[in-house]
Design a protein around this motif. Structure first.
Motif, PDB file in Angstrom:
ATOM      1  N   LEU A   1      -6.658 -15.005   8.131  1.00  0.00           N
ATOM      2  CA  LEU A   1      -6.739 -14.288   6.869  1.00  0.00           C
ATOM      3  C   LEU A   1      -5.720 -13.159   6.887  1.00  0.00           C
ATOM      4  CD1 LEU A   1      -8.574 -14.250   4.261  1.00  0.00           C
ATOM      5  CD2 LEU A   1      -9.852 -12.411   5.357  1.00  0.00           C
ATOM      6  N   VAL A   2      -5.056 -12.943   5.744  1.00  0.00           N
ATOM      7  CA  VAL A   2      -4.125 -11.829   5.594  1.00  0.00           C
ATOM      8  C   VAL A   2      -4.591 -10.988   4.420  1.00  0.00           C
ATOM      9  CG1 VAL A   2      -1.757 -11.125   5.121  1.00  0.00           C
ATOM     10  CG2 VAL A   2      -2.191 -13.133   6.539  1.00  0.00           C
ATOM     11  N   VAL A   3      -4.593  -9.662   4.600  1.00  0.00           N
ATOM     12  CA  VAL A   3      -5.106  -8.762   3.571  1.00  0.00           C
ATOM     13  C   VAL A   3      -4.059  -7.694   3.256  1.00  0.00           C
ATOM     14  CG1 VAL A   3      -6.969  -7.185   2.935  1.00  0.00           C
ATOM     15  CG2 VAL A   3      -7.436  -9.096   4.499  1.00  0.00           C
ATOM     16  N   VAL A   4      -3.823  -7.454   1.972  1.00  0.00           N
ATOM     17  CA  VAL A   4      -2.974  -6.343   1.527  1.00  0.00           C
ATOM     18  C   VAL A   4      -3.619  -5.716   0.304  1.00  0.00           C
ATOM     19  CG1 VAL A   4      -0.803  -7.283   2.398  1.00  0.00           C
ATOM     20  CG2 VAL A   4      -1.540  -7.851   0.073  1.00  0.00           C
ATOM     21  N   GLY A   5      -3.129  -4.542  -0.058  1.00  0.00           N
ATOM     22  CA  GLY A   5      -3.651  -3.857  -1.229  1.00  0.00           C
ATOM     23  C   GLY A   5      -2.716  -3.959  -2.407  1.00  0.00           C
ATOM     24  N   THR A   6      -3.168  -3.501  -3.557  1.00  0.00           N
ATOM     25  CA  THR A   6      -2.312  -3.409  -4.733  1.00  0.00           C
ATOM     26  C   THR A   6      -2.330  -1.978  -5.236  1.00  0.00           C
ATOM     27  OG1 THR A   6      -4.122  -3.964  -6.225  1.00  0.00           O
ATOM     28  CG2 THR A   6      -2.764  -5.779  -5.453  1.00  0.00           C
ATOM     29  N   ARG A   7      -1.387  -1.712  -6.153  1.00  0.00           N
ATOM     30  CA  ARG A   7      -1.203  -0.364  -6.676  1.00  0.00           C
ATOM     31  C   ARG A   7      -0.756   0.583  -5.574  1.00  0.00           C
ATOM     32  NH1 ARG A   7      -5.359   0.893 -11.638  1.00  0.00           N
ATOM     33  NH2 ARG A   7      -4.800  -0.936 -12.850  1.00  0.00           N
ATOM     34  N   GLY A   8       0.295   0.161  -4.878  1.00  0.00           N
ATOM     35  CA  GLY A   8       0.867   1.023  -3.857  1.00  0.00           C
ATOM     36  C   GLY A   8       1.817   2.006  -4.506  1.00  0.00           C
ATOM     37  N   GLY A   9       2.961   2.192  -3.889  1.00  0.00           N
ATOM     38  CA  GLY A   9       3.918   3.145  -4.424  1.00  0.00           C
ATOM     39  C   GLY A   9       3.674   4.511  -3.829  1.00  0.00           C
ATOM     40  N   GLY A  10       4.737   5.144  -3.405  1.00  0.00           N
ATOM     41  CA  GLY A  10       4.583   6.469  -2.833  1.00  0.00           C
ATOM     42  C   GLY A  10       4.230   6.412  -1.363  1.00  0.00           C
ATOM     43  N   GLY A  11       3.932   5.242  -0.854  1.00  0.00           N
ATOM     44  CA  GLY A  11       3.622   5.097   0.552  1.00  0.00           C
ATOM     45  C   GLY A  11       4.895   4.920   1.354  1.00  0.00           C
ATOM     46  N   PHE A  12       4.726   4.631   2.621  1.00  0.00           N
ATOM     47  CA  PHE A  12       5.897   4.544   3.496  1.00  0.00           C
ATOM     48  C   PHE A  12       6.811   3.398   3.104  1.00  0.00           C
ATOM     49  CE2 PHE A  12       8.422   5.306   7.043  1.00  0.00           C
ATOM     50  CZ  PHE A  12       8.769   4.105   7.606  1.00  0.00           C
ATOM     51  N   THR A  13       6.226   2.242   2.846  1.00  0.00           N
ATOM     52  CA  THR A  13       7.037   1.098   2.429  1.00  0.00           C
ATOM     53  C   THR A  13       6.512   0.637   1.078  1.00  0.00           C
ATOM     54  OG1 THR A  13       7.178   0.468   4.744  1.00  0.00           O
ATOM     55  CG2 THR A  13       7.944  -1.143   3.161  1.00  0.00           C
TER      56      THR A  13
ATOM     57  N   VAL B   1      -5.309 -10.236   9.627  1.00  0.00           N
ATOM     58  CA  VAL B   1      -4.112  -9.398   9.622  1.00  0.00           C
ATOM     59  C   VAL B   1      -4.114  -8.562   8.351  1.00  0.00           C
ATOM     60  CG1 VAL B   1      -1.593  -9.391   9.484  1.00  0.00           C
ATOM     61  CG2 VAL B   1      -2.751 -11.015  10.991  1.00  0.00           C
ATOM     62  N   VAL B   2      -3.900  -7.258   8.489  1.00  0.00           N
ATOM     63  CA  VAL B   2      -3.837  -6.395   7.318  1.00  0.00           C
ATOM     64  C   VAL B   2      -2.528  -5.615   7.334  1.00  0.00           C
ATOM     65  CG1 VAL B   2      -5.186  -4.595   8.504  1.00  0.00           C
ATOM     66  CG2 VAL B   2      -4.986  -4.565   6.005  1.00  0.00           C
ATOM     67  N   GLY B   3      -1.819  -5.661   6.214  1.00  0.00           N
ATOM     68  CA  GLY B   3      -0.558  -4.947   6.089  1.00  0.00           C
ATOM     69  C   GLY B   3      -0.792  -3.556   5.537  1.00  0.00           C
ATOM     70  N   VAL B   4      -0.173  -2.556   6.155  1.00  0.00           N
ATOM     71  CA  VAL B   4      -0.364  -1.168   5.722  1.00  0.00           C
ATOM     72  C   VAL B   4       0.978  -0.502   5.455  1.00  0.00           C
ATOM     73  CG1 VAL B   4      -2.551  -0.906   6.935  1.00  0.00           C
ATOM     74  CG2 VAL B   4      -0.422  -0.320   8.114  1.00  0.00           C
ATOM     75  N   ASP B   5       0.957   0.496   4.563  1.00  0.00           N
ATOM     76  CA  ASP B   5       2.176   1.259   4.273  1.00  0.00           C
ATOM     77  C   ASP B   5       1.901   2.735   4.064  1.00  0.00           C
ATOM     78  OD1 ASP B   5       0.993   1.413   1.817  1.00  0.00           O
ATOM     79  OD2 ASP B   5       2.659   0.537   0.687  1.00  0.00           O
ATOM     80  N   GLY B   6       0.672   3.164   4.350  1.00  0.00           N
ATOM     81  CA  GLY B   6       0.337   4.572   4.223  1.00  0.00           C
ATOM     82  C   GLY B   6      -0.228   4.962   2.878  1.00  0.00           C
ATOM     83  N   SER B   7      -0.239   4.057   1.922  1.00  0.00           N
ATOM     84  CA  SER B   7      -0.752   4.371   0.595  1.00  0.00           C
ATOM     85  C   SER B   7      -2.263   4.232   0.551  1.00  0.00           C
ATOM     86  CB  SER B   7      -0.126   3.443  -0.445  1.00  0.00           C
ATOM     87  OG  SER B   7      -0.583   2.114  -0.240  1.00  0.00           O
ATOM     88  N   GLU B   8      -2.862   4.761  -0.521  1.00  0.00           N
ATOM     89  CA  GLU B   8      -4.302   4.643  -0.714  1.00  0.00           C
ATOM     90  C   GLU B   8      -4.708   3.178  -0.804  1.00  0.00           C
ATOM     91  OE1 GLU B   8      -7.714   5.891  -4.032  1.00  0.00           O
ATOM     92  OE2 GLU B   8      -5.620   6.504  -4.270  1.00  0.00           O
ATOM     93  N   ALA B   9      -3.873   2.378  -1.449  1.00  0.00           N
ATOM     94  CA  ALA B   9      -4.195   0.962  -1.613  1.00  0.00           C
ATOM     95  C   ALA B   9      -4.237   0.239  -0.279  1.00  0.00           C
ATOM     96  CB  ALA B   9      -3.176   0.298  -2.539  1.00  0.00           C
ATOM     97  N   SER B  10      -3.308   0.554   0.612  1.00  0.00           N
ATOM     98  CA  SER B  10      -3.305  -0.146   1.894  1.00  0.00           C
ATOM     99  C   SER B  10      -4.487   0.284   2.759  1.00  0.00           C
ATOM    100  CB  SER B  10      -1.987   0.071   2.643  1.00  0.00           C
ATOM    101  OG  SER B  10      -1.885   1.365   3.187  1.00  0.00           O
ATOM    102  N   LEU B  11      -4.928   1.522   2.603  1.00  0.00           N
ATOM    103  CA  LEU B  11      -6.112   1.963   3.346  1.00  0.00           C
ATOM    104  C   LEU B  11      -7.372   1.288   2.808  1.00  0.00           C
ATOM    105  CD1 LEU B  11      -5.340   5.766   3.799  1.00  0.00           C
ATOM    106  CD2 LEU B  11      -5.038   3.901   5.449  1.00  0.00           C
ATOM    107  N   ALA B  12      -7.400   1.032   1.499  1.00  0.00           N
ATOM    108  CA  ALA B  12      -8.511   0.270   0.921  1.00  0.00           C
ATOM    109  C   ALA B  12      -8.508  -1.147   1.483  1.00  0.00           C
ATOM    110  CB  ALA B  12      -8.397   0.247  -0.600  1.00  0.00           C
ATOM    111  N   ALA B  13      -7.315  -1.692   1.692  1.00  0.00           N
ATOM    112  CA  ALA B  13      -7.198  -3.031   2.281  1.00  0.00           C
ATOM    113  C   ALA B  13      -7.723  -3.031   3.713  1.00  0.00           C
ATOM    114  CB  ALA B  13      -5.743  -3.496   2.243  1.00  0.00           C
ATOM    115  N   VAL B  14      -7.452  -1.952   4.445  1.00  0.00           N
ATOM    116  CA  VAL B  14      -7.968  -1.838   5.815  1.00  0.00           C
ATOM    117  C   VAL B  14      -9.491  -1.847   5.802  1.00  0.00           C
ATOM    118  CG1 VAL B  14      -8.156  -0.317   7.824  1.00  0.00           C
ATOM    119  CG2 VAL B  14      -5.937  -0.643   6.718  1.00  0.00           C
TER     120      VAL B  14
END
Length: 307
Positions: free
Chosen positions: A107-119, A8-21
């Motif tokens: 497994l659950v995956v998320v990114g760091t250094r978000g901000g500016g994304g959707f959530t 499972v990967v959580g996304v919010d539209g930020s560069e960090a979440s795309l790196a997590a993808v």
């Protein structure tokens, strides 16, 4: 608890979440697991005087459309991966949503250094709260310009002798077998004179003997975790701060593995401020393996040895 073979990967539209993808795609391809992409969002509300001080929810149409766009972008990023990819929009606190999903995921995956994304909360609160409370291993993927995390060729795991650390060590061995990676097992003992948790030791105590004892215990733990598998493991018993050592090792590896709720040291990292230092300053993805998992991870039959 039985865990479905899904990342499972959580996304919010930020560069960090795309790196997590991207990280989640590579791991899912290696394991052959399904990939599930999730965007969670909370609906805002405002005080409505006409409702005698109650709260009225705003129309969520625009928010839902924005969240769907985030999911669509992440799904498009997986094109050509050959994976079974599913996706979902979830309403609610992002951290709580992912924690609930972790009950059945592997497994659950998320990114760091978000901000500016959707959530923007997803990569702030979630990357801090999720590792300590997830029911399956959680991977926090940092954004580092010019740094590639795939393929995984080097892994470092922190070991402190606790049951939690042994669980993390087994998972690290599994990941090393999965990726044919070199594994480094590190035991940190802060015994330097005048500093550290063991500075109270009498001057007559031979600190080299302490390290030798730790090294011996580390060897026993590694041998038990590896068994008869052909996994390359380097072992180090070092005098120093666990978080600082882990951050230093993270600059030379593609994956850091730690446990939770141990006796201190590496396994206790995620119970206080030290955990935040590791998660925020590690130069590589950090996999946090919950203590509640007795033998979570890949079994020999799960590993696609011929991939």
């Amino acid at each position: 608890m039985a865990h479905e073979k899904v990342v499972v990967v959580g996304v919010d539209g930020s560069e960090a979440s795309l790196a997590a993808v991207d990280w989640a795609v590579a791991e899912a391809r290696r394991t052959g697991w399904r990939l599930h992409i999730v965007c969670a969002y909370a609906l805002p509300s405002f005080t409505a005087a006409s409702l005698d001080g109650g709260y009225a929810a705003m129309d969520d149409t625009a928010i839902q459309q924005g969240a769907q766009a985030v999911v669509d972008e992440a799904v498009a990023r997986t094109a050509g991966s050959g994976l079974v990819v599913t996706s979902a929009l979830e309403t609610g606190d992002p951290a709580g949503v992912l924690m609930d999903l972790s009950r059945e995921a592997s497994l659950v995956v998320v990114g760091t250094r978000g901000g500016g994304g959707f959530t923007d909360r997803l990569l702030g609160t979630v990357s801090s709260a999720l590792p300590a409370h997830a029911h399956c291993p959680a991977v926090i993927v940092p954004v580092r310009e010019g740094r590639s995390y795939m393929p995984v060729r080097r892994i470092v795991v922190g070991v402190d002798g606790s049951d939690s650390a042994k669980v993390a060590l087994r998972r690290a061995v599994n990941e090393a077998a999965l990726w044919d990676a070199e594994l480094t097992a590190v035991a940190a003992v802060p015994i330097a004179t005048g500093a550290g948790a063991m500075a109270w030791l009498p001057a007559t105590v031979d600190r080299e003997e302490v390290l030798a004892d730790v090294r011996e215990g580390l060897g026993v733990a590694v041998a038990a975790a590896v068994g008869d598998r052909q996994v390359r493991v380097r072992q180090h018993a070092l005098d120093g701060n666990a978080a600082a050592l882990m951050a230093e090792f993270s600059t030379a590896v593609e994956l850091v593995v730690v446990g939770t709720r141990g006796r201190g040291g590496f396994a206790g990292l995620l119970l206080g401020s030290t955990s935040q230092a590791v998660l925020h300053h590690a130069a590589a993805p950090v996999m946090v393996v919950p203590a509640r998992i007795k033998d979570e991870g890949l079994s020999p039959t799960d590993v696609p040895w011929n991939s």
